[in-house]
Motif scaffolding. Structure first.
Motif, short mmCIF file in Angstrom:
data_model
loop_
_atom_site.label_atom_id
_atom_site.label_comp_id
_atom_site.label_asym_id
_atom_site.label_seq_id
_atom_site.Cartn_x
_atom_site.Cartn_y
_atom_site.Cartn_z
N GLN A 81 -9.10 -21.37 25.50
CA GLN A 81 -9.90 -19.56 26.07
C GLN A 81 -10.52 -20.22 27.62
N GLY A 82 -11.04 -21.56 27.55
CA GLY A 82 -11.71 -21.68 28.90
C GLY A 82 -10.72 -22.36 30.06
N ASN A 83 -9.61 -22.68 29.81
CA ASN A 83 -8.86 -22.77 30.94
C ASN A 83 -7.30 -21.67 31.00
N VAL A 84 -7.57 -20.83 32.25
CA VAL A 84 -6.90 -19.99 31.78
C VAL A 84 -5.60 -20.32 32.62
N GLU A 85 -4.79 -21.44 32.96
CA GLU A 85 -3.83 -22.17 33.08
C GLU A 85 -2.84 -22.25 31.73
N ASP A 86 -3.72 -23.07 31.15
CA ASP A 86 -3.41 -23.57 29.91
C ASP A 86 -2.56 -22.54 28.72
N PHE A 87 -4.07 -21.09 29.02
CA PHE A 87 -3.88 -20.04 28.15
C PHE A 87 -2.71 -19.73 28.11
#
Length: 179
Positions: A81-87
């Protein structure tokens, strides 16, 4: 409307493109913006048509490996949730595995064909929205549980609710961009 906007003029009963139409058209960014948003809204519309039924079939047909994979990507979304690209990447994988679990090769081919555009649209919304990620995660949790428990109607309903939420968020983004 085109006459009122000055794009078309009428003389007698003949209509023609106005000579000063270029003075009335703002930079081509307006046209490009319309095209870009039209594609996004059309993708959401396509998802509303396809994905709820896919989730329903996934709930009826998923095997333990499918459920494990869908769960793995739900968990990865939760942790990223803290990393938009990973999400975005995990969200995409979640949806692909739901489609795989539906066991319909034609639908799988259709979704693979629009996969990249679908991922780009999700990315745009997740990057521009300040508050959709937690709601999206909650919908994914409900979809995952419904599939895991074989609750086909619930899976369909949650997927539809998720996509409607995405659509509403996109309308909010468009309004912000206009204002």
């Amino acid at each position: 409307v085109l006459i009122y906007l000055g794009f078309i003029e009428r003389q007698n009963k003949v209509a023609y493109v106005s000579n000063n139409v270029m003075d009335r058209i703002y930079p081509k960014d307006i046209i490009e913006s319309f095209k870009r948003h039209r594609n996004i809204m059309e993708m959401i519309e396509a998802r509303r048509i396809i994905e709820p039924d896919v989730a329903e079939y996934a709930a009826m047909r998923a095997n333990p490996n499918d459920i494990e994979e869908i769960g793995k990507y739900y968990q990865a979304m939760k942790e990223s949730q803290g990393n938009v690209e990973d999400f975005i990447s995990f969200d995409n994988q979640f949806h692909l595995h739901v489609i795989h679990a539906a066991r319909n090769n034609i639908l799988m081919d259709i979704m693979k064909g629009i996969q990249e555009l679908m991922k780009q649209n999700k990315a745009l919304i997740l990057r521009k929205s300040k508050n959709i990620m937690p709601r999206s995660l909650e919908f994914h949790r409900k979809i995952f549980i419904a599939i895991k428990e074989g609750k086909a109607k619930s899976a369909k309903r949650y997927m539809l609710s998720h996509i409607i939420d995405v659509e509403k968020e996109m309308y909010c983004i468009l309004k912000e961009e206009e204002g």
